[in-house]
Design a protein around this motif. Structure first.
Motif, PDB file in Angstrom:
ATOM      1  N   VAL A 109       4.647   8.998  11.859  1.00  0.00           N
ATOM      2  CA  VAL A 109       5.115   9.855  10.760  1.00  0.00           C
ATOM      3  C   VAL A 109       5.929  11.026  11.299  1.00  0.00           C
ATOM      4  O   VAL A 109       6.915  11.435  10.676  1.00  0.00           O
ATOM      5  CB  VAL A 109       3.941  10.323   9.867  1.00  0.00           C
TER       6      VAL A 109
ATOM      7  N   ASN B   8       7.323   6.562   0.155  1.00  0.00           N
ATOM      8  CA  ASN B   8       7.018   5.240   0.695  1.00  0.00           C
ATOM      9  C   ASN B   8       7.237   5.136   2.201  1.00  0.00           C
ATOM     10  O   ASN B   8       6.386   4.591   2.908  1.00  0.00           O
ATOM     11  CB  ASN B   8       7.821   4.159  -0.031  1.00  0.00           C
TER      12      ASN B   8
ATOM     13  N   GLY C 241       3.127   9.755  -2.711  1.00  0.00           N
ATOM     14  CA  GLY C 241       3.920  10.229  -1.592  1.00  0.00           C
ATOM     15  C   GLY C 241       5.125   9.345  -1.358  1.00  0.00           C
ATOM     16  O   GLY C 241       5.344   8.353  -2.060  1.00  0.00           O
TER      17      GLY C 241
ATOM     18  N   VAL D 257       7.087   7.400   4.508  1.00  0.00           N
ATOM     19  CA  VAL D 257       6.057   8.170   5.210  1.00  0.00           C
ATOM     20  C   VAL D 257       4.733   7.417   5.145  1.00  0.00           C
ATOM     21  O   VAL D 257       4.029   7.271   6.156  1.00  0.00           O
ATOM     22  CB  VAL D 257       5.938   9.592   4.621  1.00  0.00           C
ATOM     23  N   ASN D 258       4.387   6.904   3.968  1.00  0.00           N
ATOM     24  CA  ASN D 258       3.156   6.128   3.830  1.00  0.00           C
ATOM     25  C   ASN D 258       3.180   4.903   4.733  1.00  0.00           C
ATOM     26  O   ASN D 258       2.190   4.576   5.377  1.00  0.00           O
ATOM     27  CB  ASN D 258       2.955   5.691   2.382  1.00  0.00           C
ATOM     28  N   LEU D 259       4.316   4.229   4.773  1.00  0.00           N
ATOM     29  CA  LEU D 259       4.455   3.036   5.601  1.00  0.00           C
ATOM     30  C   LEU D 259       4.324   3.382   7.082  1.00  0.00           C
ATOM     31  O   LEU D 259       3.665   2.667   7.841  1.00  0.00           O
ATOM     32  CB  LEU D 259       5.797   2.363   5.310  1.00  0.00           C
TER      33      LEU D 259
ATOM     34  N   ILE E  46       2.691   5.933   8.402  1.00  0.00           N
ATOM     35  CA  ILE E  46       1.290   6.275   8.675  1.00  0.00           C
ATOM     36  C   ILE E  46       0.467   4.998   8.805  1.00  0.00           C
ATOM     37  O   ILE E  46      -0.326   4.850   9.744  1.00  0.00           O
ATOM     38  CB  ILE E  46       0.718   7.177   7.565  1.00  0.00           C
ATOM     39  N   TYR E  47       0.651   4.070   7.880  1.00  0.00           N
ATOM     40  CA  TYR E  47      -0.127   2.827   7.895  1.00  0.00           C
ATOM     41  C   TYR E  47       0.149   2.024   9.170  1.00  0.00           C
ATOM     42  O   TYR E  47      -0.774   1.621   9.874  1.00  0.00           O
ATOM     43  CB  TYR E  47       0.186   1.985   6.657  1.00  0.00           C
TER      44      TYR E  47
ATOM     45  N   LEU F 288       0.829  -1.212   0.000  1.00  0.00           N
ATOM     46  CA  LEU F 288       0.000   0.000   0.000  1.00  0.00           C
ATOM     47  C   LEU F 288       0.862   1.260   0.000  1.00  0.00           C
ATOM     48  O   LEU F 288       0.549   2.229  -0.690  1.00  0.00           O
ATOM     49  CB  LEU F 288      -0.930  -0.002   1.206  1.00  0.00           C
ATOM     50  N   ALA F 289       1.940   1.235   0.765  1.00  0.00           N
ATOM     51  CA  ALA F 289       2.826   2.409   0.814  1.00  0.00           C
ATOM     52  C   ALA F 289       3.421   2.710  -0.553  1.00  0.00           C
ATOM     53  O   ALA F 289       3.628   3.872  -0.905  1.00  0.00           O
ATOM     54  CB  ALA F 289       3.937   2.183   1.835  1.00  0.00           C
ATOM     55  N   GLN F 290       3.684   1.658  -1.335  1.00  0.00           N
ATOM     56  CA  GLN F 290       4.306   1.859  -2.641  1.00  0.00           C
ATOM     57  C   GLN F 290       3.318   2.323  -3.699  1.00  0.00           C
ATOM     58  O   GLN F 290       3.701   3.035  -4.620  1.00  0.00           O
ATOM     59  CB  GLN F 290       5.004   0.585  -3.082  1.00  0.00           C
TER      60      GLN F 290
ATOM     61  N   LEU G   3       0.475   4.116  -3.102  1.00  0.00           N
ATOM     62  CA  LEU G   3      -0.115   5.412  -2.777  1.00  0.00           C
ATOM     63  C   LEU G   3       0.845   6.534  -3.152  1.00  0.00           C
ATOM     64  O   LEU G   3       2.058   6.354  -3.126  1.00  0.00           O
ATOM     65  CB  LEU G   3      -0.423   5.478  -1.280  1.00  0.00           C
TER      66      LEU G   3
END
Length: 189
Positions: free
Chosen positions: A89, A67, A65, A69-71, A73-74, A59-61, A63
């Motif tokens: 984050v 990766n 933004g 930061v996305n990871l 947050i998730y 999902l981080a990859q 979305l």
């Protein structure tokens, strides 16, 4: 036990989220962040299992933004909700941001030095090594040859032949989806 229930049953203090993500943000370099997060979150702390981490990484990859930061947050939100996502984050971004400002100043002063270039070359090698580590570790979960062939095709096209990445991905992404959807046998629920 499902990966979601294991994440819900693990109580992680907000300070721990902040500290772990700060340490990873400060010590990782480039693409190696996912490898360091895997080591901290799955192997050392057991906050998530491998399957849940792979889902988070995927999902981080996809979305928009960064990766890492996305990871963060998730993972933070899975462990402690919205406030956990914010703590993770903030830990991932703020301390490294401050360090980058300091390093930027020193680079502007000493960037032409051969020692500076040697240090940056060494850091890049570490980043590449950690990225390869996580790729090999996660590739062990692939049981079919098609995803491996597609990954190797992307590596050869972009890394060896130096083709532009966006057209390569734009061609191989629909191909991989078509293979997964129509050519492989359906799993029974």
């Amino acid at each position: 036990m499902s990966s979601e229930s294991s994440a819900e049953k693990t109580f992680v203090p907000l300070l721990s989220l902040f500290v772990v993500f700060s340490r990873v943000g400060i010590t990782s370099f480039g693409g190696s962040t996912a490898a360091w997060l895997y080591r901290e979150i799955v192997q050392r702390r057991g906050w998530l299992d491998e399957e849940h981490f792979i889902t988070a990484l995927t999902l981080a990859q996809v979305l928009p933004g960064a990766n890492p930061v996305n990871l963060s947050i998730y993972v933070g939100s899975q462990l402690r909700g919205g406030i956990g996502g914010a703590a993770a984050v903030f830990g991932m971004v703020m301390p490294p941001f401050c360090i980058i400002l300091v390093l930027g100043y020193f680079y502007s002063q000493f960037g032409s030095s051969p020692i500076a270039h040697a240090v940056l070359g060494g850091l890049a090698a570490v980043g590449i090594g950690m990225t390869l580590f996580i790729g090999v570790k996660l590739a062990g979960h692939v049981r079919r040859p098609i995803p491996i062939l597609i990954a190797v095709s992307i590596f050869v096209a972009v890394g060896v032949l130096r083709w532009p990445m966006i057209p390569v991905v734009l061609v191989l992404t629909p191909l991989s989806i078509a293979v997964e959807r129509w050519l492989l046998p359906k799993k029974s629920a």
